[in-house]
Design an enzyme around this catalytic site. Structure first.
Site, PDB file in Angstrom:
ATOM      1  N   CYS A  32       0.839  -1.212   0.000  1.00  0.00           N
ATOM      2  CA  CYS A  32       0.000   0.000   0.000  1.00  0.00           C
ATOM      3  C   CYS A  32       0.870   1.258   0.000  1.00  0.00           C
ATOM      4  O   CYS A  32       0.580   2.227   0.703  1.00  0.00           O
ATOM      5  CB  CYS A  32      -0.960   0.002   1.187  1.00  0.00           C
ATOM      6  N   ALA A  33       1.948   1.204  -0.778  1.00  0.00           N
ATOM      7  CA  ALA A  33       2.871   2.341  -0.874  1.00  0.00           C
ATOM      8  C   ALA A  33       3.426   2.417  -2.294  1.00  0.00           C
ATOM      9  O   ALA A  33       4.642   2.400  -2.509  1.00  0.00           O
ATOM     10  CB  ALA A  33       3.990   2.208   0.145  1.00  0.00           C
TER      11      ALA A  33
END
Length: 406
Positions: free
Chosen positions: A364-365
């Site tokens: 999630c980056a």
């Protein structure tokens, strides 16, 4: 109190199981931590013998459940040293807490032409809500860039602030790199420019003490499930003066004072006006047990043990050929890496065959992955129940994969 990892491990039932015929080495606590028996039992006991809907109930079970819930609010306020329990809102997790701020405080305070500052290392939960807010109102999203070593280019920060900056939204600890940001100086600078500060504490509160008064942040948010508590529960801290001014962002039961079809609706006071509907009372009870468990061990003791383990892991990983580590030498909780040119999913699959659980993917980056020009990374996270032997198994596993795949 002397910290004993063996005693801690004995409290976590899942750590006694095997995966693929080998003892489980759970190195994925940064995604979600395992739960001690004390948390499991507290939540189960509540559902067995104490469950009832909270608030307004005249009967004994309801009154007792309400008292237990509000006691956890007080407990959590002490855990982060808030001035008052009424500065804490129960949320589903860090993501909901940030969205609450973006939709309540943000909609009321950010206008066209304003700007919000985030960093290049943020989790999507601290990017997307601000992108959505900026798109709604016509504001600008500014980004603190990364250095190759996984720290932020803090020398650029003063140039990003101006009289139109309304918020700095920053992670306390990177979920990929383990970088701990220098919040004190960043918060001071933001306040000098009249901006508020939101801190994503999801990767910090389990590793060391957090004092929101000392930090002087305006918002601080974290999840229970990374702190050895249940899923679906978290805490949003908001300075009292700000919280009292914020409008609700969800409507329904429990958050109203009066409802009239002709006169409209009035809200109850904060923090309850931000807790529409039936709360996750069982999760709240479990969170209270997790806070009690961690506090009894002592976060200073946990921090000392984990830092020693991290230093050991980083030194041992130097023996793995073609291993690329991402992030600074001084870090908390996580070690992101890639092995040669092999995709993280392949490396993670091999490790799983060896009974070792790591996280693989973009974590999630995606902006951070783009900076390092990789599609994915492996991430091993170290928690208070991990051991030197598990680190050795990780190192041996990576060496074995390198020999097999080249």
């Amino acid at each position: 109190m002397t910290f004993s990892v063996d005693k801690v491990r004995a409290d976590f039932p899942v750590l006694s199981r095997e995966v693929n015929g080998l003892p489980l080495a759970y190195l994925d606590s940064a995604a979600s931590a395992q739960k001690p028996g004390q948390v499991i039992d507290a939540e189960a006991e509540f559902y067995r013998h104490g469950y009832a809907a909270v608030h307004r109930g005249i009967h004994t079970l309801s009154a007792q459940a309400t008292e237990k819930m509000e006691n956890v609010r007080k407990q959590a306020s002490l855990f982060i040293n808030a001035r008052s329990a009424e500065e804490l809102v129960f949320v589903r997790g860090t993501t909901e807490g940030i969205n609450l701020v973006a939709n309540s405080w943000g909609n009321s305070n950010v206008r066209a032409g304003d700007n919000i500052i985030i960093s290049q290392m943020e989790h999507h939960a601290n990017i997307v809500p601000w992108q959505m807010l900026c798109a709604r109102v016509g504001a600008e999203l500014r980004v603190i860039p990364l250095n190759p070593d996984g720290t932020l280019q803090l020398e650029t920060l003063p140039t990003l602030f101006d009289e139109k900056t309304r918020l700095l939204a920053i992670t306390h600890v990177s979920n990929v790199l383990g970088t701990e940001n220098p919040l004190a100086e960043m918060i001071t600078l933001a306040h000098q420019h009249g901006a508020k500060v939101l801190v994503d504490g999801a990767q910090a509160v389990m590793h060391h003490l957090v004092d929101v008064q000392a930090l002087d942040c305006d918002f601080y948010v974290f999840s229970g499930h990374k702190l050895y508590g249940p899923t679906g529960i978290g805490i949003l801290y908001v300075k009292e003066a700000l919280l009292q001014e914020m409008p609700p962002w969800e409507g329904g039961g429990s958050m109203i004072a009066t409802v009239s079809l002709s006169e409209g609706t009035t809200w109850t006071k904060a923090p309850w006006r931000f807790e529409a509907g039936t709360p996750n009372t069982g999760g709240i009870i479990g969170l209270g047990a997790a806070l009690e468990y961690v506090s009894a061990l002592g976060l200073n003791n946990i921090a000392e043990y984990e830092q020693n383990l991290m230093h050991y892991a980083l030194s041992q990983l130097e023996s793995v050929p073609d291993l690329t580590l991402y992030g600074p030498q001084n870090r908390l909780g996580v070690i992101a890496f890639n092995l040669g040119k092999h995709h993280a999913y392949d490396v993670g699959s091999f490790l799983d065959n060896y009974g070792i659980a790591v996280r693989t993917g973009h974590h999630c980056a995606m902006p951070l992955m783009a900076y390092y020009n990789v599609p994915a990374m492996c991430r091993a996270s170290l928690a208070m129940y991990n051991t030197h032997e598990e680190v050795d198994r990780l190192v041996t596993g990576l060496q074995r994969i390198h020999r097999l795949l080249g």
